[in-house]
Each structure stands twice: as structure tokens, then as C-alpha cells.
Design an enzyme around this catalytic site. Structure first.
Site, PDB file in Angstrom:
ATOM      1  N   GLY A  67      42.033  39.421  26.794  1.00 50.15           N
ATOM      2  CA  GLY A  67      41.330  38.181  26.470  1.00 50.15           C
ATOM      3  C   GLY A  67      41.975  37.359  25.370  1.00 50.15           C
ATOM      4  N   LYS A  68      43.284  37.477  25.199  1.00 48.61           N
ATOM      5  CA  LYS A  68      43.952  36.717  24.146  1.00 48.61           C
ATOM      6  C   LYS A  68      43.898  35.220  24.435  1.00 48.61           C
ATOM      7  CE  LYS A  68      47.749  39.076  24.780  1.00 48.61           C
ATOM      8  NZ  LYS A  68      47.273  40.089  25.726  1.00 48.61           N
ATOM      9  N   THR A  69      44.307  34.873  25.638  1.00 48.30           N
ATOM     10  CA  THR A  69      44.293  33.464  26.005  1.00 48.30           C
ATOM     11  C   THR A  69      42.874  32.903  25.946  1.00 48.30           C
ATOM     12  OG1 THR A  69      46.087  34.000  27.515  1.00 48.30           O
ATOM     13  CG2 THR A  69      45.083  31.843  27.745  1.00 48.30           C
ATOM     14  N   GLY A 106      47.353  42.348  21.661  1.00 43.15           N
ATOM     15  CA  GLY A 106      46.525  43.182  22.528  1.00 43.15           C
ATOM     16  C   GLY A 106      47.181  43.342  23.877  1.00 43.15           C
ATOM     17  N   GLU A 130      42.786  67.525  47.812  1.00 42.25           N
ATOM     18  CA  GLU A 130      41.876  66.921  46.834  1.00 42.25           C
ATOM     19  C   GLU A 130      40.878  67.945  46.306  1.00 42.25           C
ATOM     20  OE1 GLU A 130      42.476  64.096  45.521  1.00 42.25           O
ATOM     21  OE2 GLU A 130      44.058  63.641  46.970  1.00 42.25           O
TER      22      GLU A 130
HETATM   23  P1  ADP Z   1      45.415  37.983  28.059  1.00 43.12           P
HETATM   24  O1  ADP Z   1      45.794  36.614  27.671  1.00 43.12           O
HETATM   25  O2  ADP Z   1      45.085  38.863  26.890  1.00 43.12           O
HETATM   26  O3  ADP Z   1      46.368  38.659  28.987  1.00 43.12           O
HETATM   27  P2  ADP Z   1      43.278  36.613  29.302  1.00 43.12           P
HETATM   28  O4  ADP Z   1      42.677  35.940  28.144  1.00 43.12           O
HETATM   29  O5  ADP Z   1      44.148  35.792  30.168  1.00 43.12           O
HETATM   30  O6  ADP Z   1      44.052  37.909  28.868  1.00 43.12           O
HETATM   31  O7  ADP Z   1      42.122  37.277  30.142  1.00 43.12           O
HETATM   32  C1  ADP Z   1      42.092  37.195  31.525  1.00 43.12           C
HETATM   33  C2  ADP Z   1      40.683  37.057  31.999  1.00 43.12           C
HETATM   34  O8  ADP Z   1      39.949  38.239  31.748  1.00 43.12           O
HETATM   35  C3  ADP Z   1      39.915  35.978  31.285  1.00 43.12           C
HETATM   36  O9  ADP Z   1      40.110  34.751  31.903  1.00 43.12           O
HETATM   37  C4  ADP Z   1      38.488  36.444  31.419  1.00 43.12           C
HETATM   38  O10 ADP Z   1      37.958  36.061  32.662  1.00 43.12           O
HETATM   39  C5  ADP Z   1      38.622  37.941  31.412  1.00 43.12           C
HETATM   40  N1  ADP Z   1      38.334  38.492  30.092  1.00 43.12           N
HETATM   41  C6  ADP Z   1      39.189  39.172  29.307  1.00 43.12           C
HETATM   42  N2  ADP Z   1      38.593  39.562  28.171  1.00 43.12           N
HETATM   43  C7  ADP Z   1      37.324  39.127  28.228  1.00 43.12           C
HETATM   44  C8  ADP Z   1      36.201  39.202  27.341  1.00 43.12           C
HETATM   45  N3  ADP Z   1      36.268  39.841  26.169  1.00 43.12           N
HETATM   46  N4  ADP Z   1      35.056  38.611  27.736  1.00 43.12           N
HETATM   47  C9  ADP Z   1      34.972  37.979  28.911  1.00 43.12           C
HETATM   48  N5  ADP Z   1      35.985  37.864  29.775  1.00 43.12           N
HETATM   49  C10 ADP Z   1      37.159  38.430  29.460  1.00 43.12           C
HETATM   50 ZN    ZN Z   2      47.221  65.015  44.512  1.00 47.56          ZN
HETATM   51 MG    MG Z   3      47.341  35.537  28.447  1.00 51.29          MG
END
Ligand code: ADP
Ligand code: ZN
Ligand code: MG
Length: 612
Positions: free
Chosen positions: A208-210, A203, A426
Site C-alpha cells: 500500500g505504498k502508492t 515495504g 498429499e
Molecule cells: P505498493 O505500491 O506498496 O506496491 P499499492 O499501494 O499499489 O502497493 O497497493 C496495491 C493495492 O492494494 C491498492 O490499490 C489497494 O487496493 C490495495 N491495498 C494495499 N494495502 C492496502 C491497505 N492497507 N488498505 C486498503 N487497500 C490496500
Molecule cells: Zn508434495
Molecule cells: Mg506501488
């Protein structure tokens, strides 16, 4: 481990001093006693006051008749009796004294030899140990290169659960299975099922992968080990593989556990395609990951979850069964999911009653979960900065633009003239947008500069769609030229303010021709093969797979598309000059027009949208 170097040194010194003190006390055994000179001793012997003399090396321990003790020293070279004789002892009196000769042996003797030899060695040893420890815990990490920088998220505050993850329904469903396996492995093993070893989360950044990986560990209540693949290969060549081994070993010891490998594309790119030969660091690391995963026993209860935002470049070997055979796609959230995510992040924030998260969700197409989390936080900060106790809807809406464009720069002084130019610029964008049937509605027009933009016109897509039609692209292009055309018509001149629009427009036009096959003359073909510089993960250039003749045609087509869009914008601006003036005037007065205000302003003109 993070104790400072100086604390360590301090304790080492204290320790050494204690040891030294101990030795000196031991070697002084016995209570302190009076010291006699040799002639003093001789006098006492002659007076018959001495009971016993013990000789130990050159030291004499004397016990007097009354039971008192004393010490004395004899000459180094000569024996005791000889010394005493030299001082004129009465031989008769001497016979009455019992003499005892002790060997210089026992603890004292050995300490006398050992302390001077061992102590320096000990000190050197301690110093080395300290330096070693310091380099382990300190910034350099020079001695730990073979160890994975594994982070364990404990059972406490960092725990996440599925309820912390909003939306992502399908992804959660897929992962339920993993959770269930970690909880009840027997069920699966008894039926003979092969357990998934690897799950690949794919993604865009911030989807929200982590978070999801952490939530799986949280749901299953198992340890969560987190490592970033880029750390595998970070410092020394040749450490990636040993770090991998270490990470897997640690996770296996803690099984059942989740081992999360973030940014696996950093090592998992298609092999043999890197610059600098095929056998580079990444490749060895990748091989080691594959070896480790193949080496899992049937009942190894470690599940490897990897994350990437570049699934397209992953090595196929990673995707074979028995490795990352589960693939879970995390999409950008749709409107309902955005609302749900906002709700999750509204928890624990003080929000005003008037806050309508649905409306915020409506206005944030294309935002990732991370963007939305950021938005909520910005709103809270904004409220706090203005000394308000609650964040309001206004704060939230403000924060949307802050997240998209950077902070407002109200403080920047602009001249009347500049303000007028920006307003017409604009207004031009906005007018073209409302005049075309295929363009998205206008969400907001503003001449307050943000980030690097002088002003901005935000569009709001009707519905979220992944597919764009050609007419939509053309409408977008025309809208990009709206600012340029307006400036040119009103002031007879153009400013640098339009340069970004022009750049975007030419890029989009080129894409239409070369990638989307939307050019009539060139037909449904794509042109140019994009080469990726694997090592940097960036597109550095396009390889041309077409002739000079085609290249010229492409250029002609791009120019044609751009020119038509420009003409369209010009036509709209020219024929609707009154509306343009009205919008510009309103902008100069109010600086910002929200969606409702903007459409209310247009109502009297009764504009008919044109189709392209
Ligand atoms: P990725 O690893 O995909 O780059 P993260 O998991 O680090 O993204 O997401 C970063 C932050 O965004 C999370 O710590 C959370 O606060 C927020 N977030 C992302 N997706 C969601 C979700 N589906 N629900 C709630 N919070 C989310
Ligand atoms: Zn412009
Ligand atoms: Mg991440």
C-alpha cells in the site's frame, strides 16, 4: 493531446482550403459582370455607349452609360489605345470615354505575389508541426525525452483518503504530520521548524505504498504528481537528469503538492557499484534528485514521497537529513489489519450475509494488501461467473487458493491411478504435519490441481511470527518429504510430483546451514557473500568466502539435515499407515478436505504429536 494524426491532417487541409478560398474571393472583388471581346468593346465605344474604362494590367473594367459594368481584356504587349486603334475605334468616340490607368498595386497585387510564395512554406510548416505533435502524444515520444512523464491525479475519482487505507496505523501517524504541514505551513515556519522534504516509504510490494502516498495528497487536498523512477532512465541516455528537473519544476509550480517517486531503488542504488563504470545514467539522475531536494527553499511546499521495496540497497546519500530523512515502514498486515483491508475492499461489493471476513483473514497469513484486494475481486468474479447476485463465503475461500496457487484446473482429466498417487502424496504431507508438534496445523488438503501443483496441502501458522525456530524448520522439512516418503512406501516407486518438494527442501536445508547458523558442526557462522548484480537488481550468484574444506563440510551438513528429515517422514508414514490410508481414501472420495473435516477424520485415531 490524444487527437489522432488523421484528425489533425483533416483540420489542416480544411484550414488551408478556407484560406485559399478567401484569397480567391478577395481577388475577385466586385460583382460578376459581363465579359466583352475587344471588338465588342470597340463597337460599344463607337456607338457612344461607354462611360469609362479602367485599365489594370491587362484587365479592363468598363462602365457603360446605363451604369452597367463589364470586363474585357486587352493584348498583353500593347497599350490600350493602340489595341483599340488596331480594332478600328473611332478616335472621336474614344475621346468621349474617360480612361483611367490603375497601378497593379494594393492588396490584390501583394496577394498575387505572396500567395504563391508563402502558401507552400505555410503548408510545409503545418506538416512539420503536425509530425511534431504526433510524436509528442504518440507512442514513440521521441521528442519529449527531456520531459518527465508526470501524471497528475486530479481532485476527482482517483482521490484516496486515509480511510481508504486500512491498518498501517504507525505509518499513517507519521504521515499525519506531513498532511498537517501541507495544510498549515505557517504554524511550522513561524516556530522555525525545518520542514520534512522527503519521506521514504519502505515495504514489500503490495503493502500500500502508492495508496498511502495518494492518501496523503488526498487528506491535504493538494495535487499529487506520480512518477516512476524507472521511467527516468527509460529510453535515451542522458535524459534522467533533465526529466528530474522537469518533474520538480512542475511540482514546485503547483505547490503545495506531493511529488511521488515510485520505485526509487531503480535510480537510488548505492552509487559506484553499477556495472559499466561509475558515471552511468542512474547516478546522474540520482544526483539530480539530490540537487533538487537540496535546492528547496525553507518554505517550498513540495514534499517528495518515495517508495521502495529494497531499502537495503539505497544510496546512503538519499537518507541524509534534509532528504529522505523520514522513513516509514509498511509491514505486511497482521490478522486485524487483514480483516480491515478486506472490509475496505468489501465496500461496493455485493456480499452474502454468511460472509465472515474474520475467517478469511485467519486464513490469509502473509497476504499483502494487494493480494487481499485481489482476493475480494476474484470472489466477486467467481460469483458473477456462476450467475449469482451475491458473493458467498465459499467464493472467498476459493479465491484464497486461487490467489496463492493459480486457478483450479478441474477440467484436467486424470486417471484413477494418477488420482490415487496424488491422494497418497498429499496424505503423506498432511500426516507428517499433524504428527509433529512443531509443525503448523493443516488448513486444507486437496488433490485438485492448481496452477502447476498436482495437489496441495495448506498449512496454517499458529500465530504470526517473524522468528522461526530450528525445530519448526525441521518439522517443515519433514513435512516436505511426507509426499515423497508416502509415494515410495505405498507404490514402491516415486513420481515427478515430488520434485518441487525436494527442490524446496534442499534449498531450505542449505539456508539453515549457511545463513541461519543452525548447523551443530559448523556453528553460528554464515557462509557466502551474496553479490548483487546491481543493474538487474537480482542475486546472480554467491561469492564463496570459505575454503574447499568448509564447502565440503557444508555439503555434508546439508545432506545430513535432508536425510534426517526424510527419515523422520518415513518413520511417521510407516508407523501410521492406517491413518495415511484413511486420509488418502477420503481424498479420493471428496477430493478436498477442509480443516474441520480433516481433523474430524483424524479424531478416532487419537494421534499423539511427536516432538523432534
Ligand atoms: P505498493 O505500491 O506498496 O506496491 P499499492 O499501494 O499499489 O502497493 O497497493 C496495491 C493495492 O492494494 C491498492 O490499490 C489497494 O487496493 C490495495 N491495498 C494495499 N494495502 C492496502 C491497505 N492497507 N488498505 C486498503 N487497500 C490496500
Ligand atoms: Zn508434495
Ligand atoms: Mg506501488
Amino acid at each position: 493531446m490524444k487527437k489522432s494524426f488523421f484528425t489533425n491532417i483533416f483540420w489542416a487541409v480544411v484550414g488551408l482550403m478556407t484560406i485559399a478560398l478567401l484569397f480567391s474571393v478577395l481577388s475577385q472583388s466586385g460583382e460578376p459582370s459581363a465579359h466583352l471581346t475587344v471588338d465588342g468593346l470597340v463597337a460599344k465605344i463607337n456607338a457612344g455607349q461607354v462611360e469609362k474604362v479602367t485599365v489594370n494590367g491587362n484587365n479592363l473594367s468598363i462602365v457603360l452609360k446605363g451604369g452597367e459594368k463589364a470586363t474585357a481584356r486587352k493584348e498583353t504587349e500593347s497599350g490600350l489605345t493602340e489595341t483599340l486603334k488596331n480594332y478600328g475605334v473611332d478616335p472621336k468616340a474614344l475621346q468621349a470615354v474617360s480612361l483611367d490607368f490603375e497601378d497593379e498595386s494594393g492588396l490584390k497585387f501583394w496577394l498575387g505575389i505572396l500567395v504563391p510564395t508563402i502558401l507552400p512554406l505555410l503548408i510545409i510548416g503545418v506538416m512539420f508541426w503536425l509530425i511534431f505533435r504526433r510524436s509528442q502524444s504518440g507512442a514513440s515520444q521521441a521528442f519529449t525525452f527531456g520531459k518527465a512523464n508526470l501524471r497528475l491525479f486530479g481532485a476527482f475519482k482517483d482521490r484516496a483518503n486515509f480511510k481508504d487505507v486500512a491498518g498501517l496505523k504507525e505509518a499513517k501517524q507519521e504521515l499525519e504530520e506531513v498532511v498537517d504541514f501541507l495544510k498549515n505551513p505557517k504554524k511550522y515556519l513561524e516556530i522555525g521548524a525545518r520542514i520534512p522534504r522527503g519521506v521514504l516509504l519502505m515495504g514489500q510490494p503490495g503493502t500500500g505504498k502508492t495508496l498511502l502516498a495518494r492518501a496523503v495528497a488526498g487528506e491535504a487536498n493538494v495535487p499529487f504528481f506520480h512518477i516512476s523512477a524507472s521511467e527516468f532512465v527509460e529510453m535515451f541516455v542522458g535524459v534522467g537528469a533533465s526529466r528530474t528537473r522537469d518533474a520538480f519544476m512542475t511540482a514546485k509550480k503547483a505547490a503545495p503538492a506531493i511529488l511521488f517517486i515510485d520505485e526509487i531503488d531503480a535510480v537510488g542504488r548505492e552509487r559506484g557499484a553499477g556495472i559499466g563504470g561509475g558515471h552511468d545514467e542512474r547516478e546522474q539522475t540520482l544526483n539530480q534528485i539530490l540537487v533538487e531536494m537540496d535546492g528547496f527553499e525553507r518554505d517550498t511546499r513540495v514534499i517528495v514521497i518515495a517508495a521502495t521495496n529494497r531499502p537495503d540497497i539505497l544510496d546512503r546519500a538519499l537518507l541524509r537529513p534534509g532528504r529522505f530523512d523520514r522513513r516509514v515502514v509498511l509491514d505486511l498486515p497482521d490478522i486485524n489489519d487483514r480483516e480491515a483491508i478486506l472490509k475496505v475492499h468489501a465496500r461496493g461489493k455485493a456480499l452474502d450475509k454468511n460472509v465472515d471476513l474474520r475467517r478469511v483473514a485467519v486464513r490469509t497469513p502473509g497476504f499483502s494488501g494487494a493480494d487481499l484486494a485481489n482476493l475480494m475481486n476474484e470472489a466477486a468474479i467467481l460469483a458473477a461467473r456462476n450467475n449469482r447476485k451475491l458473493a458467498s463465503q465459499q467464493d472467498l475461500l476459493e479465491s484464497i487458493e486461487k490467489v496463492i496457487l493459480g486457478p483450479e484446473r478441474k477440467g484436467r482429466a486424470i486417471s484413477e491411478k494418477e488420482k490415487k498417487i496424488t491422494a497418497y502424496h498429499e496424505a503423506g504431507h498432511a500426516l507428517v504435519a499433524v504428527s509433529l508438534k512443531d509443525a503448523d496445523p493443516v488448513q486444507k488438503v486437496s488433490i485438485i490441481s492448481r496452477g502447476s501443483a498436482g495437489g496441495y496441502t495448506l498449512k496454517l501458522p499458529f500465530e504470526e511470527s517473524r522468528l522461526h525456530t530450528k525445530s519448526q524448520f525441521v518439522a517443515d522439512l519433514a513435512m516436505m518429504f511426507g509426499g515423497y516418503a508416502s509415494e515410495k512406501m505405498v507404490f514402491g516407486d516415486i513420481t515427478t510430483g515430488a520434485s518441487n518438494d525436494l527442490k524446496q527442501a534442499s534449498e531450505l536445508a542449505r539456508l539453515l546451514v549457511t545463513k541461519y547458523g543452525m548447523s551443530e558442526r559448523l556453528g553460528p557462522l554464515t557462509f557466502g557473500k551474496t553479490e548483487e548484480l546491481i543493474f538487474l537488481g537480482k542475486e546472480i550468484g554467491s561469492e564463496r568466502n570459505y575454503s574447499e574444506k568448509v564447502a565440503a563440510k557444508i555439503d555434508e551438513e546439508v545432506t545430513g539435515i535432508v536425510e534426517r528429515a526424510h527419515q523422520l517422514a518415513k518413520k511417521i508414514i510407516n508407523t501410521r499407515k492406517k491413518v495415511l490410508d484413511a486420509i488418502a481414501r477420503a481424498l479420493i472420495e471428496k477430493e478436498t478436505l477442509e480443516h474441520e473435516d480433516f481433523y474430524a477424520l483424524l479424531k478416532p485415531f487419537n494421534l499423539k504429536p511427536l516432538s523432534i
